[in-house]
Write a protein that holds these residues in place. Structure first.
Motif, PDB file in Angstrom:
ATOM      1  N   GLY A 178       0.269   4.330  -2.660  1.00 63.16           N
ATOM      2  CA  GLY A 178       0.084   4.673  -2.209  1.00 63.16           C
ATOM      3  C   GLY A 178       1.589   6.145  -2.976  1.00 63.16           C
ATOM      4  O   GLY A 178       0.984   7.358  -2.866  1.00 63.16           O
ATOM      5  N   VAL A 200      -4.264  11.080  -0.613  1.00 62.73           N
ATOM      6  CA  VAL A 200      -3.812   9.748  -0.492  1.00 62.73           C
ATOM      7  C   VAL A 200      -4.478   9.444   1.172  1.00 62.73           C
ATOM      8  O   VAL A 200      -3.661  10.151   2.335  1.00 62.73           O
ATOM      9  CB  VAL A 200      -1.782   9.301  -0.808  1.00 62.73           C
ATOM     10  CG1 VAL A 200      -1.972   7.929  -0.442  1.00 62.73           C
ATOM     11  CG2 VAL A 200      -1.987   9.463  -1.666  1.00 62.73           C
ATOM     12  N   PHE A 258      -8.098   0.458   0.815  1.00 65.66           N
ATOM     13  CA  PHE A 258      -6.812   1.688   0.117  1.00 65.66           C
ATOM     14  C   PHE A 258      -7.485   2.271  -0.951  1.00 65.66           C
ATOM     15  O   PHE A 258      -7.649   2.829  -0.808  1.00 65.66           O
ATOM     16  CB  PHE A 258      -5.524   0.517   0.619  1.00 65.66           C
ATOM     17  CG  PHE A 258      -4.666   2.077   0.089  1.00 65.66           C
ATOM     18  CD1 PHE A 258      -3.486   2.922   1.305  1.00 65.66           C
ATOM     19  CD2 PHE A 258      -3.969   1.882  -1.167  1.00 65.66           C
ATOM     20  CE1 PHE A 258      -3.392   4.024   0.525  1.00 65.66           C
ATOM     21  CE2 PHE A 258      -2.968   3.285  -1.688  1.00 65.66           C
ATOM     22  CZ  PHE A 258      -2.292   3.763  -0.671  1.00 65.66           C
ATOM     23  N   ASN A 263      -4.206   6.631   4.193  1.00 67.54           N
ATOM     24  CA  ASN A 263      -3.696   5.947   5.612  1.00 67.54           C
ATOM     25  C   ASN A 263      -2.980   5.318   4.856  1.00 67.54           C
ATOM     26  O   ASN A 263      -4.453   3.938   4.284  1.00 67.54           O
ATOM     27  CB  ASN A 263      -4.557   5.559   6.833  1.00 67.54           C
ATOM     28  CG  ASN A 263      -3.399   5.255   7.694  1.00 67.54           C
ATOM     29  OD1 ASN A 263      -2.220   4.558   7.745  1.00 67.54           O
ATOM     30  ND2 ASN A 263      -3.989   5.178   9.555  1.00 67.54           N
ATOM     31  N   ARG A 264      -2.061   4.733   4.913  1.00 65.50           N
ATOM     32  CA  ARG A 264      -1.705   3.898   4.030  1.00 65.50           C
ATOM     33  C   ARG A 264      -1.155   2.089   4.777  1.00 65.50           C
ATOM     34  O   ARG A 264      -1.438   1.335   4.126  1.00 65.50           O
ATOM     35  CB  ARG A 264      -0.098   4.186   3.801  1.00 65.50           C
ATOM     36  CG  ARG A 264       0.299   4.730   2.602  1.00 65.50           C
ATOM     37  CD  ARG A 264       1.573   5.367   2.416  1.00 65.50           C
ATOM     38  NE  ARG A 264       1.703   6.476   1.524  1.00 65.50           N
ATOM     39  CZ  ARG A 264       2.391   7.050   0.347  1.00 65.50           C
ATOM     40  NH1 ARG A 264       3.161   6.555   0.339  1.00 65.50           N
ATOM     41  NH2 ARG A 264       2.566   8.141   0.070  1.00 65.50           N
ATOM     42  N   TRP A 265      -1.707   1.983   6.737  1.00 63.69           N
ATOM     43  CA  TRP A 265      -1.781   1.536   7.448  1.00 63.69           C
ATOM     44  C   TRP A 265      -3.116   0.811   6.914  1.00 63.69           C
ATOM     45  O   TRP A 265      -3.708   0.761   8.320  1.00 63.69           O
ATOM     46  CB  TRP A 265      -0.921   1.058   8.909  1.00 63.69           C
ATOM     47  CG  TRP A 265      -0.950   0.117   9.474  1.00 63.69           C
ATOM     48  CD1 TRP A 265      -1.389   0.837  10.306  1.00 63.69           C
ATOM     49  CD2 TRP A 265      -0.065  -1.262   9.054  1.00 63.69           C
ATOM     50  NE1 TRP A 265      -1.116  -1.639  11.328  1.00 63.69           N
ATOM     51  CE2 TRP A 265      -0.153  -1.683  10.694  1.00 63.69           C
ATOM     52  CE3 TRP A 265       0.807  -0.987   8.337  1.00 63.69           C
ATOM     53  CZ2 TRP A 265       0.060  -3.583  10.418  1.00 63.69           C
ATOM     54  CZ3 TRP A 265       0.766  -2.930   8.436  1.00 63.69           C
ATOM     55  CH2 TRP A 265       1.236  -3.700   9.845  1.00 63.69           C
ATOM     56  N   THR A 299       0.829  -1.312   0.126  1.00 61.90           N
ATOM     57  CA  THR A 299      -0.150  -0.253  -0.266  1.00 61.90           C
ATOM     58  C   THR A 299       0.786   0.934   0.146  1.00 61.90           C
ATOM     59  O   THR A 299       0.206   2.708  -0.661  1.00 61.90           O
ATOM     60  CB  THR A 299      -0.938   0.053   1.139  1.00 61.90           C
ATOM     61  OG1 THR A 299      -0.370  -0.288   2.335  1.00 61.90           O
ATOM     62  CG2 THR A 299      -2.195  -0.842   1.057  1.00 61.90           C
ATOM     63  N   GLY A 300       1.721   1.507   1.102  1.00 54.95           N
ATOM     64  CA  GLY A 300       2.859   2.554   0.325  1.00 54.95           C
ATOM     65  C   GLY A 300       3.661   2.330  -0.675  1.00 54.95           C
ATOM     66  O   GLY A 300       3.878   4.527  -1.409  1.00 54.95           O
TER      67      GLY A 300
END
Length: 216
Positions: free
Chosen positions: A177, A187, A197, A189-191, A173-174
């Protein structure tokens, strides 16, 4: 020795570690499998195109002007655990697609180690990325040719500069992102789960289909 009073806190941390270990953890396809799945995806695209009536020339030119001839498709799919996030990108008039994502290289041991340290990564297509039956979320945006050149070059650079995977700080996801942020998208939250996501990414950007990059 661990103090008993800290055990609940340790369990919570262990739970997060396990969740991190399980996210984005599916084996990469072999070269033979990847090529076969590209061919399958091309056949699927061809069938889909053939099933739709050909638009009129005026409608085609309007759609092209509104959407642009190139695209990036932010995608999520199922996996043995929490799933995987990745991108398709290419030209709308072509059947073949490019795939980019961040996964740990190797077998289950790499996934286990990846939640406590950095492990070698792979950034191309992984098993299941080209199978529509595994898809859980998708957000496609279109680009002009000039913008596509910049975005596609950034994706290639990001792949080249992402030699390591870590469940907490360098995950799938990061990775996508970073691509979305480069394109000027909001964008989330990547967590979070890859499916959540991608859906949130689409929601935050109002589902807009055309992206125009700022001047260099």
């Amino acid at each position: 020795m661990t103090n008993k009073a800290n055990r609940p806190e340790s369990c919570i941390l262990a739970g997060f570690a396990l969740a991190a270990m399980l996210s984005c953890t599916t084996p990469s396809a072999s070269a033979h499998e990847a090529n076969k799945r590209v061919a399958d995806a091309n056949a699927l695209a061809s069938t889909d195109t053939a099933s739709r009536p050909a638009p009129q020339a005026t409608r085609r030119s309007v759609a092209r002007a509104e959407k642009g001839p190139y695209y990036v498709d932010f995608r999520a799919r199922t996996a043995a655990s929490w799933g995987h996030a990745f991108v398709w990108y290419g030209k709308t008039s072509e059947k073949a697609v490019e795939v980019a994502g961040l996964t740990p290289a190797g077998d289950t041991l790499a996934y286990v180690l990846g939640h406590i340290t950095f492990v070698p990564s792979e950034t191309g297509a992984s098993y299941g990325d080209l199978d529509p039956e595994y898809l859980t979320a998708s957000y496609r945006v279109y680009l002009s040719e000039a913008d596509a050149r910049r975005v596609f070059a950034y994706i290639k650079k990001l792949q080249a500069n992402s030699p390591l995977w870590n469940a907490e700080t360098a995950n799938c996801t990061g990775f996508i992102g970073d691509i979305a942020e480069f394109m000027g998208l909001e964008v989330p939250n990547r967590w979070q789960r890859p499916e959540n996501f991608v859906n949130r990414l689409k929601e935050m950007n109002g589902g807009r289909q055309m992206v125009r990059l700022s001047a260099e």
